[in-house]
Structures are given as C-alpha cells and as structure tokens.
Enzyme design. Structure first.
Site, PDB file in Angstrom:
ATOM      1  CG  HIS A  48     132.121 117.922  20.832  1.00 46.47           C
ATOM      2  ND1 HIS A  48     133.403 118.060  21.319  1.00 46.47           N
ATOM      3  CD2 HIS A  48     131.921 119.000  20.036  1.00 46.47           C
ATOM      4  CE1 HIS A  48     133.937 119.162  20.855  1.00 46.47           C
ATOM      5  NE2 HIS A  48     133.065 119.750  20.080  1.00 46.47           N
TER       6      HIS A  48
HETATM    7  C1  T46 Z   1     134.941 122.213  18.931  1.00 49.08           C
HETATM    8  C2  T46 Z   1     136.402 121.949  18.834  1.00 49.08           C
HETATM    9  C3  T46 Z   1     136.978 122.299  17.506  1.00 49.08           C
HETATM   10  C4  T46 Z   1     135.582 126.345  27.914  1.00 49.08           C
HETATM   11  O1  T46 Z   1     135.455 126.495  29.148  1.00 49.08           O
HETATM   12  N1  T46 Z   1     135.321 127.369  27.081  1.00 49.08           N
HETATM   13  C5  T46 Z   1     135.430 127.257  25.715  1.00 49.08           C
HETATM   14  O2  T46 Z   1     135.163 128.238  24.974  1.00 49.08           O
HETATM   15  C6  T46 Z   1     135.860 125.995  25.183  1.00 49.08           C
HETATM   16  C7  T46 Z   1     135.999 125.805  23.673  1.00 49.08           C
HETATM   17  C8  T46 Z   1     136.125 124.966  26.037  1.00 49.08           C
HETATM   18  N2  T46 Z   1     135.997 125.144  27.388  1.00 49.08           N
HETATM   19  C9  T46 Z   1     136.317 124.043  28.306  1.00 49.08           C
HETATM   20  C10 T46 Z   1     135.365 122.858  28.219  1.00 49.08           C
HETATM   21  C11 T46 Z   1     136.247 121.694  28.604  1.00 49.08           C
HETATM   22  O3  T46 Z   1     136.279 121.564  30.025  1.00 49.08           O
HETATM   23  O4  T46 Z   1     137.607 123.518  27.938  1.00 49.08           O
HETATM   24  C12 T46 Z   1     137.642 122.129  28.127  1.00 49.08           C
HETATM   25  C13 T46 Z   1     138.058 121.436  26.851  1.00 49.08           C
HETATM   26  O5  T46 Z   1     137.023 121.610  25.898  1.00 49.08           O
HETATM   27  P1  T46 Z   1     136.644 120.495  24.808  1.00 49.08           P
HETATM   28  O6  T46 Z   1     136.862 119.148  25.391  1.00 49.08           O
HETATM   29  O7  T46 Z   1     135.274 120.786  24.311  1.00 49.08           O
HETATM   30  O8  T46 Z   1     137.744 120.781  23.694  1.00 49.08           O
HETATM   31  P2  T46 Z   1     137.796 120.235  22.217  1.00 49.08           P
HETATM   32  O9  T46 Z   1     139.087 120.690  21.652  1.00 49.08           O
HETATM   33  O10 T46 Z   1     137.502 118.790  22.146  1.00 49.08           O
HETATM   34  O11 T46 Z   1     136.585 120.987  21.461  1.00 49.08           O
HETATM   35  C14 T46 Z   1     136.683 122.367  21.194  1.00 49.08           C
HETATM   36  C15 T46 Z   1     135.306 123.012  21.300  1.00 49.08           C
HETATM   37  O12 T46 Z   1     134.786 122.747  22.614  1.00 49.08           O
HETATM   38  C16 T46 Z   1     134.356 122.467  20.267  1.00 49.08           C
HETATM   39  O13 T46 Z   1     133.230 123.316  20.184  1.00 49.08           O
HETATM   40  O14 T46 Z   1     134.205 122.072  17.973  1.00 49.08           O
HETATM   41  O15 T46 Z   1     137.176 122.577  19.865  1.00 49.08           O
END
Ligand code: T46
Length: 135
Positions: A48
């Site tokens: 993303h």
């Molecule tokens: C990034 C990389 C390095 C939350 O509710 N609160 C939060 O602060 C975060 C980070 C995530 N979430 C929820 C959103 C999704 O339902 O946790 C779930 C997994 O998140 P995501 O798919 O975005 O996770 P990553 O590891 O792909 O991405 C994260 C960060 O979202 C992003 O900003 O740059 O880590």
C-alpha cells in the site's frame, strides 16, 4: 525517491546499547508507534501507499527487506540495524518481505491510524500518483 536512512541516536558501552527516540529525533511530529512481530518468514506485509502519512521503520530485532516504488524508480532496502531508520515519505508504495526469525519492525508514524489515508490497490496508486504529478 523520497526516502532516507536516518541514524537513531545510540548510547553504548560494554554493557550494551540504548537506542533513544524522543521529541526532535524524527523529522516530523510523532503521533503513533506500532510494531510488527511474530511475522512468518513467508509473509509479505505492506502492499500500500499513504496519501499523507510519513513514517520511519526500524528493524529493532532481526532483519527484513522493504521494496519501494514511486512509479519512477524502485528501491530495495534491507533493514538490519536497530540504530538505522528508513524514512518513507507519503505517496510511496511499500512492501515488506523476507523477515528473519525474530524480526521486529518498529514504526514511528506522523499520524494516528486512519484507513482513509491508505491506498491499497496498486492501480489506484498509479492513478493517484499521476493525478498529484499533474497538479
Ligand atoms: C505500514 C506497514 C509498515 C490498526 O487498526 N491500527 C494500526 O495502527 C495499524 C498499523 C493497523 N491497524 C489494522 C488495520 C488492518 O485491519 O491492522 C490490520 C493490519 O494492518 P495492515 O494490513 O495495514 O498491516 P501492514 O503490516 O501491511 O502495514 C502496516 C501499516 O498499516 C502501514 O502503515 O507502512 O505496517
């Protein structure tokens, strides 16, 4: 590409090191800290871009690769030092992979969580980047 490696201040002696992050350490006002841990080595995280969010990623344990793309160039950065942070500015597509055993990715972010700030579809990202380049 609008990324940068930044030094995290370290206090070290024969008993080990302390990495210190406090107001003024980051090139933005810190609003949130989160960390990725217990990550399977086969996992691919990210996939993303953020419209506004700026953040710094630090491998506080182990290592992982960060693949970055801004539609003009691509970079791969391996993070494996707790005293080095990767500053990723907004509007950069990122993917994280190749996590070592025990890897922990600490993230210092410029804003609280807001799903509206994410672009999670690559074609949407390409359209977004073209739009902002023509502004
Ligand atoms: C990034 C990389 C390095 C939350 O509710 N609160 C939060 O602060 C975060 C980070 C995530 N979430 C929820 C959103 C999704 O339902 O946790 C779930 C997994 O998140 P995501 O798919 O975005 O996770 P990553 O590891 O792909 O991405 C994260 C960060 O979202 C992003 O900003 O740059 O880590």
């Amino acid at each position: 590409m609008n990324i940068e490696l930044i030094d995290i201040p370290k206090i070290g002696n024969v008993l080990g090191n302390i990495g210190v992050i406090e107001n003024g350490t980051m090139p933005f006002e810190m609003k949130r800290v989160y960390y990725l841990y217990d990550i399977p080595s086969s996992a691919k995280r990210g996939g993303h871009a953020h419209k506004s969010l700026v953040q710094v990623l630090i491998a506080i344990s182990g290592s992982f690769d960060v693949l970055l793309n801004d539609d003009v160039s691509e970079r791969k950065v391996t993070l494996n030092k707790p005293n080095v942070g990767l500053l990723i500015n907004n509007n950069i597509w990122r993917e994280l992979e190749n996590f070592s055993s025990g890897a922990v990715c600490l993230v210092i972010a410029s804003a609280v969580y807001d799903e509206e700030d994410y672009i999670r579809d690559y074609d949407d990202y390409l359209n977004h980047i073209k739009t902002i380049r023509t502004l």
